[in-house]
Design a protein around this motif. Structure first.
Motif, PDB file in Angstrom:
ATOM      1  N   ILE A 103       2.825   6.347  11.088  1.00  0.00           N
ATOM      2  CA  ILE A 103       2.740   7.007   9.652  1.00  0.00           C
ATOM      3  C   ILE A 103       2.807   5.779   8.654  1.00  0.00           C
ATOM      4  O   ILE A 103       2.189   5.778   7.752  1.00  0.00           O
ATOM      5  N   VAL A 104       3.560   4.714   8.854  1.00  0.00           N
ATOM      6  CA  VAL A 104       3.805   3.691   8.128  1.00  0.00           C
ATOM      7  C   VAL A 104       2.283   2.766   8.023  1.00  0.00           C
ATOM      8  O   VAL A 104       1.977   2.426   6.895  1.00  0.00           O
ATOM      9  N   THR A 105       1.732   2.819   9.072  1.00  0.00           N
ATOM     10  CA  THR A 105       0.354   2.399   9.066  1.00  0.00           C
ATOM     11  C   THR A 105      -0.731   3.085   8.197  1.00  0.00           C
ATOM     12  O   THR A 105      -1.350   2.568   7.618  1.00  0.00           O
ATOM     13  N   PHE A 106      -0.510   4.291   8.648  1.00  0.00           N
ATOM     14  CA  PHE A 106      -1.365   5.210   7.502  1.00  0.00           C
ATOM     15  C   PHE A 106      -0.957   4.965   5.948  1.00  0.00           C
ATOM     16  O   PHE A 106      -1.856   4.706   5.234  1.00  0.00           O
ATOM     17  N   LEU A 107       0.280   4.845   5.612  1.00  0.00           N
ATOM     18  CA  LEU A 107       0.768   4.505   4.459  1.00  0.00           C
ATOM     19  C   LEU A 107       0.161   2.950   3.833  1.00  0.00           C
ATOM     20  O   LEU A 107      -0.180   2.994   2.557  1.00  0.00           O
ATOM     21  N   GLN A 108       0.210   2.161   4.639  1.00  0.00           N
ATOM     22  CA  GLN A 108      -0.360   0.946   4.277  1.00  0.00           C
ATOM     23  C   GLN A 108      -1.795   1.126   4.048  1.00  0.00           C
ATOM     24  O   GLN A 108      -2.348   0.508   3.083  1.00  0.00           O
ATOM     25  N   HIS A 109      -2.369   1.981   4.780  1.00  0.00           N
ATOM     26  CA  HIS A 109      -4.153   2.002   4.588  1.00  0.00           C
ATOM     27  C   HIS A 109      -4.242   2.778   2.953  1.00  0.00           C
ATOM     28  O   HIS A 109      -5.102   2.198   2.575  1.00  0.00           O
ATOM     29  N   CYS A 110      -3.181   3.675   2.770  1.00  0.00           N
ATOM     30  CA  CYS A 110      -3.345   4.425   1.544  1.00  0.00           C
ATOM     31  C   CYS A 110      -2.976   3.394   0.396  1.00  0.00           C
ATOM     32  O   CYS A 110      -3.857   3.501  -0.548  1.00  0.00           O
ATOM     33  N   ALA A 111      -2.496   2.290   0.485  1.00  0.00           N
ATOM     34  CA  ALA A 111      -2.140   1.230  -0.457  1.00  0.00           C
ATOM     35  C   ALA A 111      -3.246   0.498  -0.750  1.00  0.00           C
ATOM     36  O   ALA A 111      -3.636   0.143  -1.761  1.00  0.00           O
ATOM     37  N   ALA A 112      -3.809   0.166   0.564  1.00  0.00           N
ATOM     38  CA  ALA A 112      -5.091  -0.551   0.628  1.00  0.00           C
ATOM     39  C   ALA A 112      -6.192   0.056  -0.109  1.00  0.00           C
ATOM     40  O   ALA A 112      -7.037  -0.529  -0.887  1.00  0.00           O
ATOM     41  N   GLU A 113      -6.263   1.336  -0.111  1.00  0.00           N
ATOM     42  CA  GLU A 113      -7.279   2.106  -0.681  1.00  0.00           C
ATOM     43  C   GLU A 113      -7.268   2.393  -2.007  1.00  0.00           C
ATOM     44  O   GLU A 113      -7.899   3.390  -2.632  1.00  0.00           O
ATOM     45  N   GLY A 114      -5.793   2.258  -2.506  1.00  0.00           N
ATOM     46  CA  GLY A 114      -5.364   2.569  -4.051  1.00  0.00           C
ATOM     47  C   GLY A 114      -5.357   4.263  -3.918  1.00  0.00           C
ATOM     48  O   GLY A 114      -5.624   4.844  -4.911  1.00  0.00           O
ATOM     49  N   ALA A 115      -4.834   4.853  -2.910  1.00  0.00           N
ATOM     50  CA  ALA A 115      -4.664   6.172  -2.810  1.00  0.00           C
ATOM     51  C   ALA A 115      -3.274   6.373  -3.238  1.00  0.00           C
ATOM     52  O   ALA A 115      -2.330   6.039  -2.596  1.00  0.00           O
ATOM     53  N   ALA A 116      -3.237   7.518  -4.196  1.00  0.00           N
ATOM     54  CA  ALA A 116      -1.780   8.036  -4.404  1.00  0.00           C
ATOM     55  C   ALA A 116      -1.461   9.035  -3.368  1.00  0.00           C
ATOM     56  O   ALA A 116      -2.098  10.006  -2.705  1.00  0.00           O
ATOM     57  N   VAL A 117      -0.075   9.024  -3.001  1.00  0.00           N
ATOM     58  CA  VAL A 117       0.522   9.858  -1.797  1.00  0.00           C
ATOM     59  C   VAL A 117       1.548  10.763  -2.325  1.00  0.00           C
ATOM     60  O   VAL A 117       2.403  10.340  -2.773  1.00  0.00           O
ATOM     61  N   LEU A 118       1.203  11.975  -2.297  1.00  0.00           N
ATOM     62  CA  LEU A 118       2.201  13.041  -2.593  1.00  0.00           C
ATOM     63  C   LEU A 118       2.846  13.537  -1.283  1.00  0.00           C
ATOM     64  O   LEU A 118       2.129  13.907  -0.276  1.00  0.00           O
ATOM     65  N   VAL A 119       4.176  13.527  -1.073  1.00  0.00           N
ATOM     66  CA  VAL A 119       4.849  14.023   0.181  1.00  0.00           C
ATOM     67  C   VAL A 119       5.260  15.319  -0.014  1.00  0.00           C
ATOM     68  O   VAL A 119       6.250  15.274  -1.049  1.00  0.00           O
ATOM     69  N   HIS A 120       5.004  16.129   0.796  1.00  0.00           N
ATOM     70  CA  HIS A 120       5.455  17.787   0.372  1.00  0.00           C
ATOM     71  C   HIS A 120       6.269  18.026   1.722  1.00  0.00           C
ATOM     72  O   HIS A 120       5.718  17.979   2.917  1.00  0.00           O
TER      73      HIS A 120
END
Ligand code: CO
Length: 324
Positions: A151-168
């Motif tokens: 999941i941390v790897t995925f979140l790193q990818h989100c940062a690289a893509e400039g994607a906002a992440v909402l945790v629900h």
């Protein structure tokens, strides 16, 4: 921020993959029931899928822009990754179709098959290219919390893509004891969200994630703000409670946002004190019964909020979080 939708036309994935999948039973033009297999999960209104109705209700509440994401029952993290990936693609494309009917005022967060890091990263990239502003993720994948390596790897990818992440929060703790009176929503959900923030801090998740990651926790971050003192005290006085975080828990409140869905000005005041006025943004949980019924009312009606702070909570913070 933080509104939900369900596509009007939705394939019965149970027929394709087996098992009880969510689907929409339409009762009439304005009402439906989200079904799980043959079981009723939640009664909903056509605001779930009707862009025109969403815009009307936004006008009523003085809302310019709305960010929509999945109803968490659609995440499918416990299903085979290929099925969850198919579901995510279908759902993400449906979200863009609904947004396209929103006169530029409806934006979307995608969903991903988070149980499979590679597939999740791939779908995130595809969704970002096709126009989503980011992603909504569930706060855990089975026993894996947000500090999990994948999941941390995925979140790193989100940062690289400039994607906002909402945790629900979803898939709530408590089992049979919270089956009464919707305690899964009123008791377990805030605890789930708190647990996820604590896992990211003490698991060293934030220490492994880039500063630039834009992360927001739903429902005011659950119980986190109210219990930060307890967490901090434990961190200072028990080795066992320290985990792997480089810094005390309170040092990480500048690493994430929370939404304002707390329904009480006293809670919002505490949230502003703990998180700071740059870290809280309007979140509605529209169009569900447990959402804010007059979106923005809590922030607009709160005493003692400066005009500058009110504007940050109603607009500026969300704009920054969403990269608009
Ligand atoms: Co919600």
């Amino acid at each position: 921020m933080h509104s939900h939708f369900f596509p009007r036309e939705w394939e019965d994935l149970g027929r394709r993959f087996g098992g009880d999948w969510p689907w929409m039973k339409h009762l009439d033009e304005r009402r439906g029931v989200v079904m799980l297999g043959q079981k009723e999960f939640r009664p909903v209104t056509s605001a779930c899928w009707d862009a025109g109705r969403r815009l009307e209700e936004m006008d009523r509440d003085g809302i310019d822009l709305q960010v929509m994401c999945a109803t968490p029952v659609l995440f499918a993290y416990a299903r085979p990754a290929a099925a969850a990936q198919y579901c995510a693609q279908l759902f993400n494309d449906a979200g863009l179709e609904l947004a396209a009917r929103g006169k530029g005022r409806l934006k979307t967060l995608c969903q991903v098959p988070l149980q499979d890091t590679d597939a999740a990263c791939k779908e995130l990239s595809r969704a970002m290219k096709s126009g989503h502003l980011g992603v909504q993720i569930g706060n855990h994948v089975g026993e894996r919390d947000l500090d999990d390596e994948g999941i941390v790897t995925f979140l790193q990818h989100c940062a690289a893509e400039g994607a906002a992440v909402l945790v629900h929060p979803w898939d709530m703790m408590g089992g049979a004891r919270t089956a009464r009176w919707m305690m899964g929503w009123t008791v377990s959900m805030p605890a789930e969200t708190q647990l996820s923030i604590v896992a990211l801090i003490l698991g060293g998740g934030f220490d492994r994630l880039p500063q630039g990651l834009r992360l927001c926790f739903a429902h005011g971050g659950g119980s986190f703000a109210f219990l930060l003192g307890r967490l901090e005290n434990a961190w200072r006085n028990r080795d066992l409670a320290r985990g792997r975080s480089a810094l005390p828990p309170s040092a990480y409140t500048d690493r994430f946002y929370v939404d304002s869905a707390v329904f009480d000005p006293r809670a919002l005041r505490l949230l502003l004190e703990v998180m700071g006025e740059d870290r809280v943004m309007l979140g509605s949980d529209y169009p569900f019964p447990l959402g804010e019924q007059r979106v923005g009312g809590l922030i607009r009606d709160m005493d003692g909020l400066s005009t500058g702070a009110r504007d940050k909570l109603l607009a500026a913070n969300a704009r920054r979080f969403l990269g608009l």
